[in-house]
Write a protein that holds these residues in place. Structure first.
Motif, PDB file in Angstrom:
ATOM      1  N   GLY A  46      96.877  68.586  29.549  1.00  0.00           N
ATOM      2  CA  GLY A  46      95.482  69.018  29.398  1.00  0.00           C
ATOM      3  C   GLY A  46      95.418  70.513  29.116  1.00  0.00           C
ATOM      4  O   GLY A  46      94.669  70.972  28.255  1.00  0.00           O
ATOM      5  N   ALA A  47      96.242  71.279  29.845  1.00  0.00           N
ATOM      6  CA  ALA A  47      96.210  72.740  29.659  1.00  0.00           C
ATOM      7  C   ALA A  47      96.719  73.120  28.265  1.00  0.00           C
ATOM      8  O   ALA A  47      96.171  74.027  27.623  1.00  0.00           O
ATOM      9  CB  ALA A  47      97.039  73.425  30.741  1.00  0.00           C
ATOM     10  N   TYR A  48      97.742  72.433  27.759  1.00  0.00           N
ATOM     11  CA  TYR A  48      98.235  72.744  26.402  1.00  0.00           C
ATOM     12  C   TYR A  48      97.153  72.479  25.363  1.00  0.00           C
ATOM     13  O   TYR A  48      96.881  73.300  24.495  1.00  0.00           O
ATOM     14  CB  TYR A  48      99.439  71.869  26.008  1.00  0.00           C
ATOM     15  CG  TYR A  48     100.683  72.026  26.844  1.00  0.00           C
ATOM     16  CD1 TYR A  48     101.033  73.241  27.407  1.00  0.00           C
ATOM     17  CD2 TYR A  48     101.525  70.920  27.056  1.00  0.00           C
ATOM     18  CE1 TYR A  48     102.181  73.354  28.179  1.00  0.00           C
ATOM     19  CE2 TYR A  48     102.673  71.040  27.831  1.00  0.00           C
ATOM     20  CZ  TYR A  48     102.990  72.254  28.394  1.00  0.00           C
ATOM     21  OH  TYR A  48     104.106  72.352  29.146  1.00  0.00           O
ATOM     22  N   VAL A  49      96.537  71.284  25.459  1.00  0.00           N
ATOM     23  CA  VAL A  49      95.516  70.918  24.462  1.00  0.00           C
ATOM     24  C   VAL A  49      94.335  71.877  24.572  1.00  0.00           C
ATOM     25  O   VAL A  49      93.843  72.415  23.574  1.00  0.00           O
ATOM     26  CB  VAL A  49      95.061  69.451  24.661  1.00  0.00           C
ATOM     27  CG1 VAL A  49      93.891  69.116  23.738  1.00  0.00           C
ATOM     28  CG2 VAL A  49      96.217  68.485  24.417  1.00  0.00           C
ATOM     29  N   GLY A  50      93.892  72.126  25.808  1.00  0.00           N
ATOM     30  CA  GLY A  50      92.749  73.025  26.024  1.00  0.00           C
ATOM     31  C   GLY A  50      93.042  74.405  25.485  1.00  0.00           C
ATOM     32  O   GLY A  50      92.225  75.010  24.779  1.00  0.00           O
TER      33      GLY A  50
END
Ligand code: HEM
Length: 250
Positions: free
Chosen positions: A236-240
């Motif tokens: 989630g953090a990578y995509v965000g």
């Protein structure tokens, strides 16, 4: 390594031919294993060396494992190897699928970017701790894993006893491959199953870590993925972060 693991091995399907190693998979696997073993052994040696103890005060996972079992480098190497093989490629493939889905669905990407801006603003990156306040990002993650689970047949399982599945009798000790790709696209469960629509998860408490059997990207039960919580947070953090940095106008 990835190519060897994913290659269909004739010896797996016709075990009496396994010793011939017709495709050279066992030979290449042993070679790759020895290489990886040397790399991780060097990392462990560096950690135990006096030099490292004097020059670094950073504690990483090797330090933690060494503190727990200083003389057990075989198990430490196995844990690191497990995490590399099971954790890196799966997370990377998931991020790639999400990116490709977002590129093909700019209106969803825009909605995601609006959420990122409203929660995180424009002056910092998304971190794992933001995810709880980003429902749309969580839905994007779930919807991507529904459509493209990076382990579509999970890992092979074996029935411990005779059982019945959908009217079929499975004898004890049968190898079972669970098609989670097909489960996530079952038209009896998912409306328009091939459409990328994160909204289908909005306001719904659908678990993807093995509690809801209609979506099982991490498997379920005792052998389910132990890295699921970490994977969802990182992913989630990578995509965000990527979408926080991208300009959709270009
Ligand atoms: C999006 C990312 C990931 C996905 C989709 C995923 C999915 C899976 C699946 C389907 C299995 C097999 C479950 C079964 O057969 O019942 C599995 C096993 C495993 N995963 Fe993950 N995984 C991910 C990330 C990670 C990460 C980040 C780690 C560790 C840091 C990890 C560690 C493991 C390990 C050690 C196993 C083997 C467990 C066992 O055999 O008992 N995975 N994963």
């Amino acid at each position: 390594m990835k190519a060897i693991i994913q290659a269909p091995n004739i010896g797996d399907f016709l075990p009496y031919l396994d010793w011939l190693d017709l495709q050279g998979i066992n030979r290449r696997m042993k070679k790759a294993h020895l290489f990886f073993d040397r790399v991780v052994q060097k990392i462990i040696d560096d950690h135990v060396s006096v030099k490292r103890k004097q020059t670094s005060n950073v504690t990483d996972i090797i330090d933690v494992l060494l503190a727990m079992a200083e003389n057990d480098s075989v198990n430490i190497k196995a844990i690191i190897f497990d995490m590399f093989i099971a954790g890196i490629d799966t997370t990377a493939a998931s991020v790639e699928w999400t990116m490709s889905l977002l590129v093909r669905n700019p209106q969803i990407a825009k909605k995601l970017q609006e959420e990122i801006e409203s929660v995180v603003g424009k002056h910092r990156l998304v971190t794992e701790s933001d995810l709880g306040r980003m429902e749309y990002l969580q839905c994007v993650v779930k919807e991507s894993l529904r459509l493209y689970p990076p382990a579509p047949l999970m890992t092979p399982h074996e029935s411990t006893e005779v059982c019945e599945v959908a009217g079929f009798i499975l004898p004890q000790k049968t190898r079972v491959l669970v098609n989670v790709w097909a489960i996530g696209r079952d038209p009896d469960v998912w409306e328009k199953p091939s459409t990328f629509k994160p909204e289908r998860f909005m306001g719904k408490d659908i678990d993807i870590k093995g509690r809801d059997f209609n979506i099982l990207p991490f498997g379920a039960g005792r052998r389910g993925c132990p890295g699921a919580v970490m994977a969802i947070g990182d992913y989630g953090a990578y995509v965000g972060t990527t979408y926080a940095l991208l300009s959709l106008d270009c």
